[in-house]
Design a protein around this motif. Structure first.
Motif, PDB file in Angstrom:
ATOM      1  N   GLU A 301      27.573 -35.100  21.148  1.00 48.17           N
ATOM      2  CA  GLU A 301      27.871 -33.814  20.520  1.00 48.17           C
ATOM      3  C   GLU A 301      27.826 -32.710  21.578  1.00 48.17           C
ATOM      4  N   ARG A 302      28.919 -31.993  21.744  1.00 48.46           N
ATOM      5  CA  ARG A 302      29.008 -31.011  22.818  1.00 48.46           C
ATOM      6  C   ARG A 302      28.020 -29.882  22.622  1.00 48.46           C
ATOM      7  N   ALA A 303      27.798 -29.504  21.387  1.00 51.76           N
ATOM      8  CA  ALA A 303      26.942 -28.348  21.118  1.00 51.76           C
ATOM      9  C   ALA A 303      25.483 -28.614  21.440  1.00 51.76           C
ATOM     10  N   THR A 304      25.037 -29.877  21.283  1.00 55.95           N
ATOM     11  CA  THR A 304      23.616 -30.187  21.433  1.00 55.95           C
ATOM     12  C   THR A 304      23.311 -31.205  22.519  1.00 55.95           C
ATOM     13  N   GLY A 305      24.316 -31.966  22.955  1.00 56.59           N
ATOM     14  CA  GLY A 305      24.076 -33.044  23.912  1.00 56.59           C
ATOM     15  C   GLY A 305      23.505 -34.294  23.286  1.00 56.59           C
ATOM     16  N   ALA A 306      23.470 -34.356  21.956  1.00 55.41           N
ATOM     17  CA  ALA A 306      22.880 -35.499  21.261  1.00 55.41           C
ATOM     18  C   ALA A 306      23.893 -36.635  21.134  1.00 55.41           C
ATOM     19  N   ASN A 307      23.411 -37.860  21.183  1.00 51.30           N
ATOM     20  CA  ASN A 307      24.229 -39.043  20.970  1.00 51.30           C
ATOM     21  C   ASN A 307      24.639 -39.103  19.501  1.00 51.30           C
ATOM     22  N   CYS A 308      25.947 -39.036  19.253  1.00 48.60           N
ATOM     23  CA  CYS A 308      26.454 -38.976  17.881  1.00 48.60           C
ATOM     24  C   CYS A 308      26.384 -40.317  17.159  1.00 48.60           C
ATOM     25  N   PHE A 309      26.062 -41.389  17.874  1.00 49.62           N
ATOM     26  CA  PHE A 309      26.037 -42.713  17.249  1.00 49.62           C
ATOM     27  C   PHE A 309      24.643 -43.119  16.772  1.00 49.62           C
ATOM     28  N   VAL A 310      23.634 -42.322  17.061  1.00 51.95           N
ATOM     29  CA  VAL A 310      22.266 -42.684  16.685  1.00 51.95           C
ATOM     30  C   VAL A 310      22.093 -42.511  15.177  1.00 51.95           C
ATOM     31  N   SER A 311      21.597 -43.546  14.543  1.00 51.34           N
ATOM     32  CA  SER A 311      21.386 -43.530  13.099  1.00 51.34           C
ATOM     33  C   SER A 311      19.971 -43.083  12.761  1.00 51.34           C
ATOM     34  N   ASP A 312      19.862 -42.237  11.724  1.00 48.37           N
ATOM     35  CA  ASP A 312      18.542 -41.898  11.206  1.00 48.37           C
ATOM     36  C   ASP A 312      18.276 -42.600   9.878  1.00 48.37           C
ATOM     37  N   ASP A 313      19.142 -43.560   9.583  1.00 44.26           N
ATOM     38  CA  ASP A 313      19.008 -44.368   8.372  1.00 44.26           C
ATOM     39  C   ASP A 313      18.521 -45.754   8.786  1.00 44.26           C
ATOM     40  N   GLY A 314      17.329 -46.108   8.373  1.00 42.72           N
ATOM     41  CA  GLY A 314      16.762 -47.386   8.789  1.00 42.72           C
ATOM     42  C   GLY A 314      17.562 -48.594   8.365  1.00 42.72           C
ATOM     43  N   ALA A 315      18.487 -48.415   7.422  1.00 41.12           N
ATOM     44  CA  ALA A 315      19.286 -49.548   6.949  1.00 41.12           C
ATOM     45  C   ALA A 315      20.610 -49.672   7.691  1.00 41.12           C
ATOM     46  N   GLN A 316      20.934 -48.713   8.587  1.00 41.90           N
ATOM     47  CA  GLN A 316      22.218 -48.713   9.288  1.00 41.90           C
ATOM     48  C   GLN A 316      21.999 -48.692  10.795  1.00 41.90           C
ATOM     49  N   ALA A 317      22.734 -49.543  11.519  1.00 39.13           N
ATOM     50  CA  ALA A 317      22.621 -49.570  12.979  1.00 39.13           C
ATOM     51  C   ALA A 317      23.314 -48.389  13.627  1.00 39.13           C
ATOM     52  N   LEU A 318      24.287 -47.798  12.916  1.00 40.48           N
ATOM     53  CA  LEU A 318      25.076 -46.692  13.459  1.00 40.48           C
ATOM     54  C   LEU A 318      25.041 -45.505  12.509  1.00 40.48           C
ATOM     55  N   SER A 319      25.198 -44.314  13.070  1.00 32.49           N
ATOM     56  CA  SER A 319      25.354 -43.102  12.275  1.00 32.49           C
ATOM     57  C   SER A 319      26.687 -43.133  11.540  1.00 32.49           C
ATOM     58  N   PRO A 320      26.913 -42.254  10.552  1.00 32.76           N
ATOM     59  CA  PRO A 320      28.231 -42.177   9.913  1.00 32.76           C
ATOM     60  C   PRO A 320      29.365 -41.935  10.923  1.00 32.76           C
ATOM     61  N   THR A 321      29.109 -41.074  11.921  1.00 26.46           N
ATOM     62  CA  THR A 321      30.139 -40.839  12.948  1.00 26.46           C
ATOM     63  C   THR A 321      30.430 -42.121  13.710  1.00 26.46           C
ATOM     64  N   GLY A 322      29.391 -42.854  14.078  1.00 26.89           N
ATOM     65  CA  GLY A 322      29.590 -44.112  14.797  1.00 26.89           C
ATOM     66  C   GLY A 322      30.334 -45.129  13.974  1.00 26.89           C
ATOM     67  N   ARG A 323      30.015 -45.211  12.696  1.00 24.09           N
ATOM     68  CA  ARG A 323      30.695 -46.162  11.816  1.00 24.09           C
ATOM     69  C   ARG A 323      32.179 -45.813  11.685  1.00 24.09           C
ATOM     70  N   ARG A 324      32.472 -44.540  11.585  1.00 22.88           N
ATOM     71  CA  ARG A 324      33.880 -44.135  11.482  1.00 22.88           C
ATOM     72  C   ARG A 324      34.625 -44.411  12.784  1.00 22.88           C
ATOM     73  N   PHE A 325      33.952 -44.205  13.912  1.00 24.70           N
ATOM     74  CA  PHE A 325      34.562 -44.538  15.207  1.00 24.70           C
ATOM     75  C   PHE A 325      34.897 -46.031  15.255  1.00 24.70           C
ATOM     76  N   VAL A 326      33.950 -46.870  14.855  1.00 27.57           N
ATOM     77  CA  VAL A 326      34.186 -48.314  14.815  1.00 27.57           C
ATOM     78  C   VAL A 326      35.321 -48.646  13.862  1.00 27.57           C
ATOM     79  N   ALA A 327      35.369 -47.980  12.698  1.00 21.84           N
ATOM     80  CA  ALA A 327      36.440 -48.233  11.735  1.00 21.84           C
ATOM     81  C   ALA A 327      37.803 -47.945  12.346  1.00 21.84           C
ATOM     82  N   GLY A 328      37.892 -46.894  13.175  1.00 16.96           N
ATOM     83  CA  GLY A 328      39.155 -46.594  13.849  1.00 16.96           C
ATOM     84  C   GLY A 328      39.534 -47.673  14.853  1.00 16.96           C
ATOM     85  N   LEU A 329      38.546 -48.172  15.608  1.00 21.89           N
ATOM     86  CA  LEU A 329      38.812 -49.257  16.553  1.00 21.89           C
ATOM     87  C   LEU A 329      39.361 -50.484  15.836  1.00 21.89           C
ATOM     88  N   LEU A 330      38.761 -50.821  14.696  1.00 16.60           N
ATOM     89  CA  LEU A 330      39.192 -51.995  13.940  1.00 16.60           C
ATOM     90  C   LEU A 330      40.563 -51.765  13.307  1.00 16.60           C
TER      91      LEU A 330
END
Length: 490
Positions: A301-330
């Protein structure tokens, strides 16, 4: 004072082709030229195949090129992997529908001084990457470094910085007659050097085996560190003489530029040692396995320097942004394979139970999937690993296709399918192309990559024309397999 006889006097300033950062880097590069007494600067332009084309310029002419660029034959744009002309070169628009290519005039190469290096393996020699322009100042639309730069900017416009790291496998072989080249009856050297295995046996991740080639490993290590590549590890792989090198992540164009310099360094240093390094995916030699190029990537994230793929949901390996990125790759995986796996040979890697993918899947820490998630909830290093690539891929197209597809998934808020189970090779998922011709068909069937915001219709048509030329030449050749299969039997 009249400008030296390279390029077009005042061309760079006239068209505003160097940013303030590049201008400052240019001054630093001239100081390095003087400090090291450099006599030659290799001005490298990376072609459509990812191969470095080059002019060796005098140090004085390099200085002039920062103002005037250098002229460079546009005919290279019309050459396939063995320099066969694949388009109607002298048709209007060079047979490619680009008015500036009529007659295939020279391009203008402008150095990017931020990439300037002093080469430790060449005497008083510098190295710099260049970007290609027409003499009217417009970027050459077939220049793949321009294409990646555009996707990096698209990510920035969406609020992200792109971060990627390299994991590359390759083979080193021993030349049977170092320094001696036998010419064939045409007067040309043979296309395949006489080589033998550099090492014997299979000792995956073995200290002893890697120590057995310590002299070469140290030379490669020192060269990469001296030119500023962020070396992370060197390890031995399964095949005889097969090595893997990984690098720490770099932003924007960084990993693509690093890949160009790395491949060139490895091949040149091995050549100097009487060895042959190849980034061909699957050499046709006994007991040789495929080599891959795994691309590790994330968004910041340009505004904060934070990794956009880090999940704060213990049931998900990826954040929503990361999951959508993966969905685009697939979503765009089948069309993307032309960019990740551009050779006929590379498709011999997509085999079941081979540690390379054979279908469009994803999963957490599973080496059989196409996209492997590394990290997990709360892990600041969380990223995804695209395992599609072969080491011969054009790095600018490989990265650009990933950024574009991932951003498409984010913009459209796509959801990935369920992650693959323990055995991704039995998953009910679309199969990856099994040949280059199938991959070209898949590219042409996915309008996404031809859209103006990605590569554009003209570039996709150009790439498909070039690849179909290579495919046609391959299919017209009689192979050793055919001779073994049919010559005696019939």
């Amino acid at each position: 004072m009249a400008e030296r006889g390279v390029g077009k006097q005042g061309f760079v300033a006239e068209h505003g082709l160097l940013t303030p950062e590049q201008q400052e880097a240019g001054e630093r590069s001239l100081a390095l030229v003087e400090q090291h007494g450099l006599r030659t600067v290799r001005m490298v332009w990376v072609d459509q195949h990812g191969a470095p084309r080059c002019k060796f310029m005098s140090a004085a002419d390099y200085a002039a090129s920062l103002r005037s660029g250098i002229d460079f034959s546009g005919a290279v744009l019309n050459l396939d992997t063995t320099n066969h002309v694949f388009a109607l070169a002298f048709a209007e628009g060079g047979g490619l529908g680009i008015p500036e290519l009529t007659g295939f005039p020279d391009m203008m190469l402008v150095p990017d001084p931020t990439t300037f290096r002093v080469l430790p393996w060449a005497d008083r020699t510098g190295w710099v990457l260049t970007d290609a322009y027409f003499d009217n100042g417009k970027p050459v639309p077939l220049d793949t470094r321009h294409l990646l730069r555009r996707q990096v900017q698209q990510a920035k416009d969406a609020g992200f910085d792109y971060l990627s790291g390299l994991e590359v496998e390759f083979y080193v072989l021993r030349r049977e007659a170092p320094g001696r080249i036998e010419l064939d009856q045409t007067g040309w050297p043979p296309p395949v050097p006489a080589v033998s295995a550099f090492q014997q046996g299979y000792q995956y991740l073995s200290e002893v085996r890697l120590a057995g080639v310590n002299d070469l490993v140290e030379r490669l290590r020192d060269a990469m560190l001296e030119v500023g590549l962020p070396l992370r590890s060197i390890e031995d792989e399964w095949g005889p003489g097969q090595l893997e090198v990984t690098f720490d992540p770099l932003g924007g164009l960084g990993s693509a530029d690093a890949m160009v310099l790395f491949r060139g360094a490895v091949k040149q240093i091995c050549e100097q040692q009487g060895l042959h390094a190849t980034f061909m995916c699957r050499p046709g030699l006994p007991n040789f396995f495929s080599s891959g190029w795994h691309l590790h990537e994330s968004l910041v994230e340009r505004a904060t320097g934070a990794n956009c793929f880090v999940s704060d949901d213990g049931a998900q390996a990826l954040s929503p942004t990361g999951r959508r990125f993966v969905a685009g790759l697939l979503e765009h995986a089948r069309g993307m394979t032309v960019f990740t796996t551009p050779t006929i040979n590379g498709y011999k890697r997509f085999k079941p139970y081979s540690f390379a993918p054979d279908r469009v899947t994803w999963g957490a820490e599973n080496r059989g999937t196409m996209v492997r998630v590394q990290g997990g909830p709360g892990d600041k290093g969380t990223h995804v690993e695209n395992r599609l690539g072969e080491p011969a891929a054009n790095p600018y197209l490989y990265l650009a296709a990933n950024i574009a597809a991932g951003l498409d998934g984010i913009r459209r808020e796509l959801d990935p399918p369920p992650a693959a189970g323990p055995d991704p090779y039995s998953a009910e998922a679309p199969m990856l192309p099994t040949s280059l011709w199938e991959a070209v068909d898949a590219l042409e069937a996915d309008p996404f990559f031809a859209s103006p915001d990605v590569f554009g219709e003209g570039f996709v048509r150009y790439l498909a024309l070039m690849k179909r030329s290579e495919i046609g030449r391959f299919l017209s050749e009689v192979t050793d397999w055919e001779m073994r299969e049919y010559f005696e039997f019939y």
